[in-house]
Write an enzyme that holds these catalytic residues in place. Structure first.
Site, PDB file in Angstrom:
ATOM      1  N   LEU A  59      38.820   5.514   6.852  1.00  0.00           N
ATOM      2  CA  LEU A  59      37.435   5.203   7.209  1.00  0.00           C
ATOM      3  C   LEU A  59      37.223   3.711   7.391  1.00  0.00           C
ATOM      4  CD1 LEU A  59      35.607   7.553   4.674  1.00  0.00           C
ATOM      5  CD2 LEU A  59      35.933   7.946   7.124  1.00  0.00           C
ATOM      6  N   LYS A  61      39.199  -0.500   6.501  1.00  0.00           N
ATOM      7  CA  LYS A  61      40.248  -1.326   5.916  1.00  0.00           C
ATOM      8  C   LYS A  61      39.616  -2.596   5.378  1.00  0.00           C
ATOM      9  CE  LYS A  61      44.772  -3.347   6.922  1.00  0.00           C
ATOM     10  NZ  LYS A  61      45.838  -3.529   7.934  1.00  0.00           N
ATOM     11  N   PHE A  64      41.416  -5.772   0.033  1.00  0.00           N
ATOM     12  CA  PHE A  64      42.131  -5.335  -1.164  1.00  0.00           C
ATOM     13  C   PHE A  64      42.640  -3.905  -1.072  1.00  0.00           C
ATOM     14  CE2 PHE A  64      38.815  -8.386  -2.435  1.00  0.00           C
ATOM     15  CZ  PHE A  64      39.660  -9.447  -2.727  1.00  0.00           C
ATOM     16  N   ASN A  66      42.204   0.143   1.297  1.00  0.00           N
ATOM     17  CA  ASN A  66      41.617   0.938   2.361  1.00  0.00           C
ATOM     18  C   ASN A  66      40.702   2.017   1.797  1.00  0.00           C
ATOM     19  OD1 ASN A  66      43.224  -0.463   4.302  1.00  0.00           O
ATOM     20  ND2 ASN A  66      44.960   0.841   3.753  1.00  0.00           N
ATOM     21  N   VAL A  67      39.893   2.594   2.688  1.00  0.00           N
ATOM     22  CA  VAL A  67      39.039   3.722   2.331  1.00  0.00           C
ATOM     23  C   VAL A  67      39.428   4.902   3.207  1.00  0.00           C
ATOM     24  CG1 VAL A  67      36.672   4.557   2.094  1.00  0.00           C
ATOM     25  CG2 VAL A  67      37.167   2.130   1.783  1.00  0.00           C
ATOM     26  N   LYS A  82      38.304   5.158  -2.107  1.00  0.00           N
ATOM     27  CA  LYS A  82      38.547   3.724  -1.934  1.00  0.00           C
ATOM     28  C   LYS A  82      39.776   3.355  -2.751  1.00  0.00           C
ATOM     29  CE  LYS A  82      35.768  -0.553  -2.201  1.00  0.00           C
ATOM     30  NZ  LYS A  82      34.402  -1.039  -2.520  1.00  0.00           N
ATOM     31  N   ASP A 176      23.765  -8.918  -2.184  1.00  0.00           N
ATOM     32  CA  ASP A 176      24.596  -8.970  -0.975  1.00  0.00           C
ATOM     33  C   ASP A 176      24.162  -7.910   0.038  1.00  0.00           C
ATOM     34  OD1 ASP A 176      26.566 -10.111   0.600  1.00  0.00           O
ATOM     35  OD2 ASP A 176      28.185  -8.899  -0.232  1.00  0.00           O
TER      36      ASP A 176
END
Length: 320
Positions: A59, A61, A64, A66-67, A82, A176
């Site tokens: 899904l 990158k 730290f 990927n998903v 994740k 954020d």
């Protein structure tokens, strides 16, 4: 962090290093946290591992890890997995962000906040089990369409304001908010994600600079202490970017962007309606105490006239 990509010219501020080794609090017998929000562990309390999931397409990158789209094999629950590499996080000194994200997001329950279900780890990786948001990142949608109309933007403003009010009531500041950290669910509803920069307030009224340059409020740039009102500034920037297609203070120079933010050099193109200008101007105030409260954002005439928010059915979203 679904569909995450680096975005230029925005610059992510580097978090402070030297926070010690990775300390993910685990039950040594289960490798899985208990408590609210979890994908239930099997009745025999079997240790969760990557073998319990069918892994699908990527899904997104990130720096730290990927998903991935994934499905828990026994429960048939579709989730986003994740995958973070411990060595990379230790190298960059961001382990505290992971601990913070787990601690905060696991206790949040709101239709416009991405659910955190559980986590587990092995020798080299930490796996976060998250709600799957099938329509991906708001930023990708904004890239695709260029800008959003008043109805879509007002809907997002009502959703993000309601979610942030819930966070603030729990003494959580996101810090954020930006299109890259907002995901879209099945019906296109907004989901706040990525709580790595979040803090509990008011005990942690920090002076550290974090978040994305274009979204930083004056008090953080000027090194003053800050509170939950930083999120009010951020949603003002978000509203402008949704309607115009770029943030209000964006320039080619970091120094010039800083200057425009501290002076609140706010300029509207003609395409922005008077109602939207009024809302944005009341959020982008140099003095935090002068910013429009979240409840007033949701009740603002422009939001009330344009929002098409649809609340989900009142039922448990816990997987069974």
């Amino acid at each position: 962090m679904q569909n995450k990509e680096n975005r230029e010219p925005r610059v992510q501020q580097t978090p402070s290093a030297g926070v010690g080794p990775l300390r993910v609090e685990m039950n040594p017998d289960t490798h899985a946290v208990s408590g609210p929000g979890r994908v239930p562990v099997k009745s025999n309390s079997k240790v969760l591992s990557i073998d319990d999931f069918d892994i699908g397409r990527p899904l997104g990158k990130g720096k730290f890890g990927n998903v991935y789209l994934a499905r828990e094999r026994k429960l048939k629950v579709v989730i986003a997995l994740k995958v973070l590499f411990k060595s990379q996080m230790v190298k960059e000194g961001v382990e505290h962000q992971l601990r913070r994200e787990i601690e905060i997001q696991s206790h949040l329950r709101h239709p416009n906040i991405l659910r955190f279900y559980n986590y587990f780890h092995d020798d080299t990786r930490v796996f976060l089990i998250l709600e799957y948001a099938p329509r991906g990142e708001m930023y990708k949608e904004l890239q695709r369409y260029g800008r959003f109309d008043d109805q879509r933007t007002a809907t997002y403003m009502e959703e993000v304001s309601d979610a942030l009010q819930y966070c603030h009531e729990k003494k959580v500041i996101h810090r954020d908010i930006k299109p890259e950290n907002l995901l879209l669910g099945y019906r296109g509803e907004l989901k706040i994600a990525d709580f790595g920069w979040s803090v509990h307030a008011p005990s942690l009224r920090r002076r550290t600079m974090c978040g994305t340059l274009d979204y930083l409020p004056p008090e953080m740039i000027e090194g003053h202490s800050h509170d939950e009102k930083v999120d009010l500034w951020s949603i003002g920037v978000l509203c402008y970017e949704c309607l115009v297609g770029n943030p209000p203070f964006e320039t080619a120079s970091h120094a010039e962007t800083y200057k425009r933010i501290t002076k609140v050099d706010l300029q509207f193109p003609k395409l922005v309606s008077e109602g939207a200008r009024d809302l944005i101007s009341k959020l982008l105030r140099h003095s935090p105490s002068m910013r429009l409260p979240l409840r007033s954002v949701m009740e603002h005439p422009w939001v009330k006239a344009n929002s098409r928010r649809v609340l989900p059915p009142v039922c448990s979203s816990e997987p069974h």
